[in-house]
Motif scaffolding. Structure first.
Motif, PDB file in Angstrom:
ATOM      1  N   ALA A   3      73.578  43.491  51.766  1.00 47.53           N
ATOM      2  CA  ALA A   3      72.242  44.058  51.543  1.00 47.53           C
ATOM      3  C   ALA A   3      71.459  44.216  52.851  1.00 47.53           C
ATOM      4  CB  ALA A   3      71.465  43.218  50.537  1.00 47.53           C
ATOM      5  N   PRO A   4      71.433  43.205  53.754  1.00 45.88           N
ATOM      6  CA  PRO A   4      70.700  43.382  55.012  1.00 45.88           C
ATOM      7  C   PRO A   4      71.266  44.503  55.876  1.00 45.88           C
ATOM      8  CG  PRO A   4      71.047  41.047  54.587  1.00 45.88           C
ATOM      9  CD  PRO A   4      71.875  41.791  53.587  1.00 45.88           C
ATOM     10  N   ASP A   5      72.597  44.639  55.935  1.00 40.05           N
ATOM     11  CA  ASP A   5      73.165  45.721  56.733  1.00 40.05           C
ATOM     12  C   ASP A   5      72.923  47.082  56.087  1.00 40.05           C
ATOM     13  OD1 ASP A   5      73.971  44.239  58.864  1.00 40.05           O
ATOM     14  OD2 ASP A   5      76.123  44.403  58.508  1.00 40.05           O
ATOM     15  N   VAL A  41      68.897  40.905  48.141  1.00 37.35           N
ATOM     16  CA  VAL A  41      67.835  41.882  48.373  1.00 37.35           C
ATOM     17  C   VAL A  41      67.447  41.920  49.845  1.00 37.35           C
ATOM     18  CG1 VAL A  41      66.947  41.444  46.052  1.00 37.35           C
ATOM     19  CG2 VAL A  41      65.905  40.276  47.995  1.00 37.35           C
ATOM     20  N   ALA A  42      66.851  43.030  50.239  1.00 43.49           N
ATOM     21  CA  ALA A  42      66.340  43.174  51.604  1.00 43.49           C
ATOM     22  C   ALA A  42      65.151  44.125  51.576  1.00 43.49           C
ATOM     23  CB  ALA A  42      67.422  43.710  52.543  1.00 43.49           C
ATOM     24  N   VAL A  43      64.143  43.817  52.395  1.00 44.35           N
ATOM     25  CA  VAL A  43      62.935  44.642  52.472  1.00 44.35           C
ATOM     26  C   VAL A  43      62.686  45.043  53.920  1.00 44.35           C
ATOM     27  CG1 VAL A  43      60.445  44.750  52.061  1.00 44.35           C
ATOM     28  CG2 VAL A  43      61.911  43.463  50.489  1.00 44.35           C
ATOM     29  N   VAL A  44      62.422  46.315  54.110  1.00 41.51           N
ATOM     30  CA  VAL A  44      62.038  46.848  55.419  1.00 41.51           C
ATOM     31  C   VAL A  44      60.580  47.270  55.350  1.00 41.51           C
ATOM     32  CG1 VAL A  44      62.369  48.754  57.047  1.00 41.51           C
ATOM     33  CG2 VAL A  44      64.354  47.618  56.030  1.00 41.51           C
ATOM     34  N   LYS A  45      59.793  46.837  56.325  1.00 39.68           N
ATOM     35  CA  LYS A  45      58.388  47.222  56.406  1.00 39.68           C
ATOM     36  C   LYS A  45      58.059  47.539  57.860  1.00 39.68           C
ATOM     37  CE  LYS A  45      53.724  45.718  55.130  1.00 39.68           C
ATOM     38  NZ  LYS A  45      52.920  44.639  54.515  1.00 39.68           N
ATOM     39  N   ASP A  46      57.350  48.648  58.084  1.00 39.36           N
ATOM     40  CA  ASP A  46      57.024  49.076  59.451  1.00 39.36           C
ATOM     41  C   ASP A  46      58.284  49.127  60.313  1.00 39.36           C
ATOM     42  OD1 ASP A  46      54.319  49.211  58.778  1.00 39.36           O
ATOM     43  OD2 ASP A  46      53.998  47.112  59.295  1.00 39.36           O
ATOM     44  N   ASN A  47      59.362  49.646  59.703  1.00 31.61           N
ATOM     45  CA  ASN A  47      60.632  49.852  60.415  1.00 31.61           C
ATOM     46  C   ASN A  47      61.348  48.561  60.789  1.00 31.61           C
ATOM     47  OD1 ASN A  47      61.263  52.554  60.455  1.00 31.61           O
ATOM     48  ND2 ASN A  47      59.961  52.993  62.228  1.00 31.61           N
ATOM     49  N   LYS A  48      60.939  47.430  60.227  1.00 31.40           N
ATOM     50  CA  LYS A  48      61.594  46.155  60.541  1.00 31.40           C
ATOM     51  C   LYS A  48      62.086  45.484  59.266  1.00 31.40           C
ATOM     52  CE  LYS A  48      59.008  44.975  64.759  1.00 31.40           C
ATOM     53  NZ  LYS A  48      58.106  46.095  64.877  1.00 31.40           N
TER      54      LYS A  48
END
Length: 375
Positions: free
Chosen positions: A262-264, A41-48
């Motif tokens: 997932a991160p990419d 899994v990967a989560v992006v928040k505030d473009n990061k």
């Protein structure tokens, strides 16, 4: 002021540590409730990119899954094909309203509506009236000169006036990308999307490090066991030896064959979240990106390889795509206004669905939303 800033940083780090612990704990509990081989899994928040985690197995009972491992992500791959088309449209090599017959080099017409042009836009939005009943692993399925049953590959409604999800649409799109870019499909995507964004992945298994492949498993409910799916990463060396540009393209599966971690994939998602602008490069224009995200079909809220939903996370409108193939399930969804997004990939889990989504994927997305975004 320095003390205030320091305390603020402590609060941020404290929140992140708590969210990480809670996320891992809840995902682990979820995997104990449902059959799951592995979960990345990967989560992006505030473009990061603020969170990445891998749980379970890369190889059943032998090798733990790592965040750097790559998966065949299935139908999320369609957005890479659509992004490539938008690049060619911006270069004026194509138009979304071009006649597919002229683009592909053989007649693409619904025999019930022979005077209605099937356009590139219709392929990208699944409104072409083409179906997968004759298969989609070769363009012969729809080529009148190759398939005597080609007429069965069309539905009863007029092109542009109905919706049916169809993999053949996007394998045809891949061939068009080759014909009008002059580059083999897998090389085009790598050169014009992956490399500029600094991502590792691709459609050609023979040009990737196989040691990074997360083995894919199909869950068999009757026996409650996982069965390996080696076809997910089958070599294409033999087919490439006799490759015909602009026709053999389905061997790379533009409709579902991207391999990426997932991160990419989350970093790629950031590009769509920011309407074409990634962390390292601008891939498509804002207008092109917005067009991809604008639904053309009210039946499915589907745009050009991206759709909108408010049922994945109840009441929250998100844009993205899911994938399922060989036992793998995946999801990539984001909010371009609030600048957050979530990627979940399982290399094998129970196939049960809930609200139109694989249950394991949907519950994982909601855990990550609650821990990282809602709080």
């Amino acid at each position: 002021m320095k003390n205030i800033s320091f305390l603020f940083l402590l609060l941020i780090f404290g929140f992140q540590a708590q969210a990480q612990n809670q996320s891992k704990q809840r995902l682990t509990q979820l995997m104990g409730t449902h059959p799951v081989m592995g979960l990345s899994v990967a989560v992006v928040k505030d473009n990061k990119l603020v969170y990445k985690e891998a749980l379970g197995w890369k190889e059943d009972g032998k090798v733990p899954l790592q965040t750097s491992d790559i998966f065949r992500i299935a139908s999320i791959s369609k957005s890479f094909s659509a992004t490539s088309i938008m690049q060619l449209v911006e270069k004026k090599k194509l138009s979304l309203d071009d006649d597919v017959s002229e683009l592909i080099g053989f007649t693409v017409r619904n025999p019930k509506f022979p005077d209605t042009v099937i356009t590139l836009r219709m392929l990208l939005s699944h409104t072409s009236s083409i179906n997968d009943s004759e298969g989609y692993f070769t363009l012969d399925a729809i080529n009148p000169a190759k398939n005597p049953n080609w007429e069965k590959a069309y539905n009863d409604y007029e092109p542009g006036k109905g919706y049916q999800y169809c993999n053949l649409n996007f394998n045809t799109v891949g061939a068009i990308i080759e014909k009008y870019s002059g580059e083999r499909f897998d090389h085009y995507v790598k050169t014009h999307i992956l490399d500029p964004l600094g991502l590792y992945g691709g459609y050609n298994v023979d040009e990737l490090d196989a040691s990074h492949f997360a083995k894919i498993y199909a869950y068999l409910p009757d026996s409650a066991k996982f069965s390996p799916s080696p076809a997910a990463y089958a070599s294409k060396k033999g087919e490439i030896d006799t490759y015909v540009m602009g026709y053999s393209t389905p061997i790379f599966s533009p409709t579902g064959g991207m391999k990426i971690s997932a991160p990419d994939l989350a970093k790629y998602m950031i590009m769509h979240m920011n309407y074409g602008k990634g962390e390292k490069a601008k891939i498509i224009s804002k207008n092109s990106s917005q067009l991809m995200q604008t639904p053309l079909s009210s039946d499915e809220n589907y745009g050009l390889a991206l759709w909108k939903t408010n049922t994945l996370v109840p009441g929250i409108e998100l844009t993205g795509h899911t994938g399922s193939a060989y036992g793998l399930f995946s999801a990539m969804f984001f909010d371009p206004e609030e600048k957050f997004g979530i990627v979940v990939i399982s290399n094998g889990c129970g196939p049960a669905y809930e609200e139109g989504y694989n249950r394991v994927i949907r519950e994982s997305v909601n855990v990550l939303y609650e821990e990282w975004i809602k709080k």
